[in-house]
Design a protein around this motif. Sequence first.
Motif, PDB file in Angstrom:
ATOM      1  N   GLN A   1      51.074  39.932  56.586  1.00  0.00           N
ATOM      2  CA  GLN A   1      52.063  39.774  57.674  1.00  0.00           C
ATOM      3  C   GLN A   1      53.487  39.742  57.113  1.00  0.00           C
ATOM      4  O   GLN A   1      54.395  40.333  57.685  1.00  0.00           O
ATOM      5  CB  GLN A   1      51.769  38.499  58.475  1.00  0.00           C
ATOM      6  CG  GLN A   1      50.590  38.711  59.419  1.00  0.00           C
ATOM      7  CD  GLN A   1      49.981  37.415  59.923  1.00  0.00           C
ATOM      8  OE1 GLN A   1      50.124  36.359  59.278  1.00  0.00           O
ATOM      9  NE2 GLN A   1      49.297  37.475  61.048  1.00  0.00           N
TER      10      GLN A   1
ATOM     11  N   THR B   1      38.007  43.675  61.115  1.00  0.00           N
ATOM     12  CA  THR B   1      38.885  44.136  62.195  1.00  0.00           C
ATOM     13  C   THR B   1      40.284  43.511  62.089  1.00  0.00           C
ATOM     14  O   THR B   1      41.278  44.163  62.408  1.00  0.00           O
ATOM     15  CB  THR B   1      38.300  43.790  63.588  1.00  0.00           C
ATOM     16  OG1 THR B   1      37.943  42.410  63.591  1.00  0.00           O
ATOM     17  CG2 THR B   1      37.104  44.660  63.920  1.00  0.00           C
ATOM     18  N   ASP B   2      40.350  42.259  61.623  1.00  0.00           N
ATOM     19  CA  ASP B   2      41.644  41.555  61.588  1.00  0.00           C
ATOM     20  C   ASP B   2      42.683  42.304  60.756  1.00  0.00           C
ATOM     21  O   ASP B   2      43.804  42.533  61.201  1.00  0.00           O
ATOM     22  CB  ASP B   2      41.472  40.142  61.011  1.00  0.00           C
ATOM     23  CG  ASP B   2      40.612  39.287  61.925  1.00  0.00           C
ATOM     24  OD1 ASP B   2      40.274  39.770  63.029  1.00  0.00           O
ATOM     25  OD2 ASP B   2      40.280  38.154  61.534  1.00  0.00           O
TER      26      ASP B   2
ATOM     27  N   LYS C   1      42.501  45.373  59.705  1.00  0.00           N
ATOM     28  CA  LYS C   1      42.640  46.728  60.232  1.00  0.00           C
ATOM     29  C   LYS C   1      43.757  46.814  61.284  1.00  0.00           C
ATOM     30  O   LYS C   1      44.497  47.786  61.354  1.00  0.00           O
ATOM     31  CB  LYS C   1      41.315  47.155  60.867  1.00  0.00           C
ATOM     32  CG  LYS C   1      41.019  48.623  60.656  1.00  0.00           C
ATOM     33  CD  LYS C   1      39.636  48.991  61.108  1.00  0.00           C
ATOM     34  CE  LYS C   1      38.952  49.842  60.067  1.00  0.00           C
ATOM     35  NZ  LYS C   1      37.517  49.861  60.193  1.00  0.00           N
ATOM     36  N   ASN C   2      43.877  45.735  62.078  1.00  0.00           N
ATOM     37  CA  ASN C   2      44.900  45.719  63.113  1.00  0.00           C
ATOM     38  C   ASN C   2      46.310  45.604  62.555  1.00  0.00           C
ATOM     39  O   ASN C   2      47.281  45.879  63.253  1.00  0.00           O
ATOM     40  CB  ASN C   2      44.652  44.547  64.075  1.00  0.00           C
ATOM     41  CG  ASN C   2      43.415  44.811  64.917  1.00  0.00           C
ATOM     42  OD1 ASN C   2      43.052  45.977  65.136  1.00  0.00           O
ATOM     43  ND2 ASN C   2      42.746  43.751  65.346  1.00  0.00           N
ATOM     44  N   MET C   3      46.414  45.163  61.335  1.00  0.00           N
ATOM     45  CA  MET C   3      47.749  44.929  60.768  1.00  0.00           C
ATOM     46  C   MET C   3      48.176  45.998  59.786  1.00  0.00           C
ATOM     47  O   MET C   3      49.350  46.321  59.673  1.00  0.00           O
ATOM     48  CB  MET C   3      47.715  43.612  59.985  1.00  0.00           C
ATOM     49  CG  MET C   3      47.836  42.385  60.808  1.00  0.00           C
ATOM     50  SD  MET C   3      47.778  40.987  59.679  1.00  0.00           S
ATOM     51  CE  MET C   3      46.080  40.595  59.768  1.00  0.00           C
TER      52      MET C   3
ATOM     53  N   THR D   1      43.318  51.218  55.947  1.00  0.00           N
ATOM     54  CA  THR D   1      42.329  50.315  55.357  1.00  0.00           C
ATOM     55  C   THR D   1      41.222  51.142  54.702  1.00  0.00           C
ATOM     56  O   THR D   1      40.822  52.184  55.211  1.00  0.00           O
ATOM     57  CB  THR D   1      41.679  49.376  56.407  1.00  0.00           C
ATOM     58  OG1 THR D   1      41.248  50.164  57.501  1.00  0.00           O
ATOM     59  CG2 THR D   1      42.619  48.311  56.890  1.00  0.00           C
TER      60      THR D   1
END
Length: 366
Positions: A292, A310-311, A313-315, A319
Amino acid sequence: EKGGYDHFMLKEIYEQPRSIKDSMRGRIYPNEGKLQLSGLKQYEEKFKNADRIIIVACGTSWHAGLVGEYLIEEFARVPVEVEYASEFRYRNPIISEKDIVIAISQSGETADTMAAIELAKERGATIFGICNVVGSSIPRLTHAGVYTHAGPEIGVASTKAFTAQVTVLTLIAFYVAQIKGTVTTGKLVELLTELESIPTLVEKALKANDLIVKIAEELKDSRNCLFLGRGSGFPVALEGALKLKEISYIHAEGYPAAEMKHGPIALIDAEMPVIVIATKNSSYEKVISNIQEVKARKGIVIAIVTEGDTDVKNMADYTIEIPHADEAFLPLIATIPLQLLSYHIAVMRGCNVDQPRNLAKSVTVE
Ligand code: M6R
């Protein structure tokens, strides 16, 4: 002789399921939770009573040593120090007869590592070697040792030798744990069973190759790259950075992820790719906050994640998935995509991958 591959380096990357398997063959008995290392047998008492273990090596072998430190301390509960051979030899180091020095070298000919061995030997330490080239100089200088069975490594950039060294260090950590009783037989059954499956997991990790080619396309013109990892992911980050600078001539640095805020974060902007080892293990949440921080400064994040994540991957911008494994085995798997990434970037930049400028396969001068 390149077996259909464009370069030795690529061939050697793909040989890893095999070389890792060969490096543990005949040495582990998963069903019984037992290990056998003939080179170590004679020095069992020494290992049992060692006050500490000092690992000496250079370059990639030194990175393997850092993984070894993590594993030996975790499982065998012996304090470990990892030293650059070149620094150790000139530092008047404090060594006693109760110390064990483990020298790691692919070639078995590295001048600085040899000098470090000679010094430690003069001061009474027991010297143990982890080498790849049978009959090379270092195995002749040591009291005992274990060979990695990676087979000949031709590419100057070390790949399969590294994972073979880490495999042998894993065996040593488990072996010392076995003789000291710091790990139960039940736990060793579990660990060795998983270790036996690592070649298959490495095989799976290699499947990310096509995706990595696409990522390499995006990164190939970068001037700098940062590699971050925590725990045993930190030496993996160092190794990823060394591979990239060595063959693609892109400036790269490896850092423990948490150190970023103590300096390197100042470098982050939209031009800075950050490669993060963000697999699901004990430091997962912490690494997420590091990601972050990078994203808040517009850095480009390439994350190595556990299959199904998934966590992150969203950021992240990209990946790369690797199969899940116990934290102890993370370096063996997470290293694979980083090797492929530097390989493809170097090829795209037109670099001489197998023989990078200014480098030799064995560094026989200090
Ligand atoms: O043969 P060695 O393992 O003793 O070599 C040590 C380093 O020179 C070597 O790992 C070097 O850093 C590699 N070119 C890295 O890819």
